[in-house]
Design an enzyme around this catalytic site. Sequence first.
Site, short mmCIF file in Angstrom:
data_model
loop_
_atom_site.label_atom_id
_atom_site.label_comp_id
_atom_site.label_asym_id
_atom_site.label_seq_id
_atom_site.Cartn_x
_atom_site.Cartn_y
_atom_site.Cartn_z
N HIS A 1 0.76 5.10 1.24
CA HIS A 1 0.07 6.10 2.05
C HIS A 1 0.17 7.44 1.33
O HIS A 1 1.26 7.86 0.94
CB HIS A 1 0.78 6.30 3.40
N HIS B 1 0.83 -1.21 0.00
CA HIS B 1 0.00 0.00 0.00
C HIS B 1 0.86 1.25 0.00
O HIS B 1 1.95 1.27 0.57
CB HIS B 1 -0.96 0.03 1.19
P1 5GP Z 1 1.32 0.25 7.53
O1 5GP Z 1 1.48 0.36 9.03
O2 5GP Z 1 1.37 -1.21 7.12
O3 5GP Z 1 2.22 1.12 6.74
O4 5GP Z 1 -0.14 0.80 7.22
C1 5GP Z 1 -1.29 0.07 7.43
C2 5GP Z 1 -2.37 1.08 7.61
O5 5GP Z 1 -3.61 0.41 7.49
C3 5GP Z 1 -2.38 1.76 8.98
O6 5GP Z 1 -2.14 3.14 8.79
C4 5GP Z 1 -3.76 1.47 9.54
O7 5GP Z 1 -4.36 2.58 10.16
C5 5GP Z 1 -4.54 1.05 8.30
N1 5GP Z 1 -5.58 0.08 8.59
C6 5GP Z 1 -5.45 -1.08 9.29
N2 5GP Z 1 -6.62 -1.73 9.33
C7 5GP Z 1 -7.51 -0.97 8.63
C8 5GP Z 1 -8.90 -1.14 8.33
O8 5GP Z 1 -9.55 -2.12 8.70
N3 5GP Z 1 -9.48 -0.15 7.61
C9 5GP Z 1 -8.78 0.94 7.18
N4 5GP Z 1 -9.46 1.84 6.48
N5 5GP Z 1 -7.48 1.13 7.44
C10 5GP Z 1 -6.85 0.18 8.17
#
Ligand code: 5GP
Length: 142
Positions: A104, A102
Site C-alpha cells: 500500500h 501488495h
Molecule cells: P489488505 O487488506 O489485504 O492489506 O489490502 C487489500 C486492499 O485491496 C484493500 O485496501 C481493498 O480496498 C483493496 N481491494 C479489494 N478488492 C479490490 C478491487 O476489486 N479493486 C481495487 N482497486 N482494490 C481492491
Amino acid sequence: MSANEDCIFCKIIDGEIPSAKVYEDEDVYAFLDISQVTKGHTLVIPKAHVKNIYQTDEDIASQLFARVPKICQAIEKSFKPKGINILSNTGELAGQSVFHLHLHLIPRYDQTDGFNPKWVTHNDDYSSEDLAEIANLISQNI
Ligand code: 5GP
Ligand code: ZN
C-alpha cells in the site's frame, strides 16, 4: 507468470476485473486501491501470484520494491502530500484481506486524512539483554 484463478488481483492484472491503472511493466502492476483511504492510495503488486511476504523470493521482492520510488515520486508530484506510508499487511491478524502480495502506498495529508495507525511503544519493557536475545533468535533463523 503464475496466475491464481481465485485471486482478485490476478484478475485485475489480466484485465478480467477493471482497475484504475497507475503503472505496468512485465513484472509489476500498480493501481488505485478501491478504498482510497487517502487520495492517491495505490497498490503495487508483483505479476507473479505470491500470497504474501512469507512466500516472496528476493527476485520478486527486488522487482516490486524497485518500482516504488518512481511511483511515490509521481504521487508526490501529482498531489503534494506531506508524506507517504508504505505498508504491507501480512496475515489476517495484520489486516491482510487479499492474499496476493501488495504494497500500500498511502499519501498523507494531515492527522485526520483517513489513515491513523496506533503506534504503542514499549521501550521500558525490554532491557538491552532482552533486545540482544530477540535479535539473536531472529538472526539465527535468517
Ligand atoms: P489488505 O487488506 O489485504 O492489506 O489490502 C487489500 C486492499 O485491496 C484493500 O485496501 C481493498 O480496498 C483493496 N481491494 C479489494 N478488492 C479490490 C478491487 O476489486 N479493486 C481495487 N482497486 N482494490 C481492491
Ligand atoms: Zn494473485
